[in-house]
Design an enzyme around this catalytic site. Structure first.
Site, PDB file in Angstrom:
ATOM      1  CD  GLU A 246      36.962  40.361  43.133  1.00 10.26           C
ATOM      2  OE1 GLU A 246      37.055  39.510  42.233  1.00 10.26           O
ATOM      3  OE2 GLU A 246      36.759  40.069  44.321  1.00 10.26           O
ATOM      4  CB  CYS A 280      37.965  40.317  34.628  1.00 11.10           C
ATOM      5  SG  CYS A 280      36.287  40.361  35.262  1.00 11.10           S
TER       6      CYS A 280
END
Ligand code: NAD
Length: 508
Positions: A246, A280
């Site tokens: 990720e 993010c």
């Protein structure tokens, strides 16, 4: 001035020394695990897993409910540790770290038995008459969870919850910037009565993380930057260790002419500034249709000016969590100004504070020549670009090597969905900031350089298990010798089953 530094003690042990991003005061010195300790932790994890894999799904679910109770009970202590290491506002420590952790514990606990129990598989074709098939979900073994500093508790606990429900044990390697926020996960599981060594922590830096992978775990769940992700992929590839990545993002926001301008402006500010921009799925590029551009920008400027940046955990925006990041933010803003961008709000470090505070900033007249529109900035920067059509916005949105999330704003929900589908990204929201990490029902994962594999949702959970098919029958379906008769039988079966459209429909 560095927030963390590594030194060596007299006996040669690596030590991590940490400062607060709020006021640069010393907050702790921690020993990094050495090779022998990492190896011992791995052995302990294997022993704990050998026992845990025999636990029932009911036992595992029960543990998650107990952990949820402990997190609720210890919410203030968790917030305190996270805020000490990051300085994030208490509202974000609660929403991003505590609330989302309990949400995740309950979500997976309530579904684990259904998703992880053996499944009967209905077979097709002639085999359905002679065989029965089911899938059993086996744990992988020891899962190593390597995490970043921006969501240090949630990003550590969430993979651990999923790994444990599948019957694995877990070793967490938290970021060197936020080691105690990650180590809290081990403490919380211990308080909830988890078996010894089922969840362990290894404190250290990148080298420590690499040494941990050298111990050949059975899966690596990595959250962090693209550059580290590539190193991990290559190491895991060499040893054929399953992994998920990720990684970073540069999320685009598209504001159509028919958007609710106030709502979109508010979404732009929160999407860009939440967690001081260190998110993010933060909004890092905003493309606005020219006919509403002035009104949208005026609204964004007004909201941004009203934000409270404070060092007491009570305001809207806290500090950047480490010095290297604030240097990147400064570099991106300077590069943008040098190339012609205009600063409408902020643009500098906030001189009112001793710590790492960058002012919430609005930049206009930006272009794709600037770092602020190309590389991950990870700061409270709202960069707005005027576009003359939705097609132009879409083309620009897709001009990125990242693809994590995105958002589209329009009152026409059909159009919104259509644009969302055309953005080359892992997930997208219509009329909201990127929120897919918090929607546990769906898989979360990036495309392009934003990641490989998924976390969350049923797909994410099952990534921590090996789906093993077991095919059962009373007699073998194939046997030697090959004869004219056996070939004729196959020809007949081909004709009977697949030579007729109705039969294809029924047995296909
Ligand atoms: P980073 O890659 O520098 O570090 C992440 C972790 O990897 C740390 O624990 C670090 O010690 C460890 N590490 C570093 N080198 C290693 C190596 N060679 N082998 C094993 N481990 C190693 O990332 P960061 O600066 O901590 O985090 C910020 C990045 O994380 C941003 O790019 C952000 O977008 C991304 N992020 C992504 C998600 C997501 O879900 N996609 C969520 C949060 C953050």
């Amino acid at each position: 001035m560095a927030i963390f530094s590594i030194s060596h003690s007299n006996d040669g042990r690596k030590q991590l020394s940490l400062k607060s991003p709020v006021d640069l005061s010393h907050i702790g010195t921690y020993d990094c695990a050495n090779k022998d300790e990492i190896s011992k932790i791995m052995t302990q994890a294997k022993v704990a897993q050998a026992k845990w894999k025999t636990s029932t799904l009911k036992d595992r679910v029960e543990l998650m409910h107990k952990v949820a109770d402990v997190v609720i009970d210890q919410q203030n202590q968790i917030m305190e540790v996270v805020m000490r290491e990051t300085g994030k506002p208490q509202q974000e420590a609660m929403s991003m770290e505590v609330f989302s952790s309990v949400d995740s514990l309950i979500f997976y606990a309530n579904r684990a038995e259904k998703w992880l129990s053996d499944k009967k598989i209905k077979m097709h074709g002639p085999m359905r008459f002679i065989k029965k098939t089911f899938i059993t979900y086996k744990p992988r073994g020891v899962v190593v969870v390597i995490t970043p500093w921006n969501g240090p508790f949630i990003l550590s606990i969430n993979p651990v919850i999923q790994a444990l429900l599948c019957g694995n044990s877990a070793i967490i390697k938290p970021s060197e910037i936020t080691p105690m926020s990650g180590a809290l996960v081990e403490e919380i599981f211990a308080l909830a009565g988890a078996p010894k060594h089922l969840v362990q922590t290894v404190i250290g830096d990148g080298e420590t993380g690499a040494e941990l992978i050298d111990q050949v775990p059975d899966k690596v769940s990595f959250t962090g930057s693209v550059s580290t992700g590539k190193k991990i992929a290559s190491k895991c590839g060499e040893m054929l260790i399953p992994f998920s990545l990720e990684l970073g993002g540069k999320d685009a926001m598209i504001v159509c002419s028919d958007a609710d301008i106030k709502d979109a402006a508010s979404g732009a500010v929160v999407g860009s500034c939440m967690n001081a921009g260190q998110y993010c799925c933060g909004t890092e590029r905003i493309y606005v249709m020219e006919d509403i551009y002035d009104e949208f920008v005026a609204e964004v400027v007004s909201i941004t000016k009203s934000l409270v940046q404070s060092n007491d955990g009570k305001g809207d925006i806290g500090p950047t969590f480490w010095d290297k990041q604030i240097e990147i933010i400064e570099d991106h803003v300077k590069d943008a100004i040098d190339k012609g961008a205009k600063v409408l709000v902020g643009g500098n470090r906030n001189p009112s504070f001793k710590g790492l505070y960058f002012e919430p900033t609005v930049l206009v007249e930006v272009s794709h020549e600037m770092k602020v529109m190309k590389d991950e900035t990870f700061g409270p920067i709202i960069s707005i670009m005027k576009v003359s059509s939705e097609e132009e916005a879409l083309t620009l949105a897709n001009q990125s090597h990242y693809g994590l999330n995105g958002n589209v704003w329009t009152k026409d929900l059909v159009k919104g969905k259509k644009i969302a589908k055309s953005i080359e990204t892992g997930a997208c929201s219509v009329n909201d900031m990127a929120m897919s990490y918090g929607v546990n029902e769906v898989p979360f994962g990036g495309v392009k350089e934003s990641g490989l594999g998924v976390v969350n949702g049923k797909e994410g959970l099952l990534g921590y298990a090996h789906a093993m098919p077991i095919i059962v029958g009373k007699k073998s379906a194939s046997a030697y010798p090959y004869t004219d008769k056996s070939l004729d039988q196959l020809r007949s079966a081909l004709k009977i089953f697949w030579g007729n459209k109705l039969v294809r429909k029924i047995f296909g």
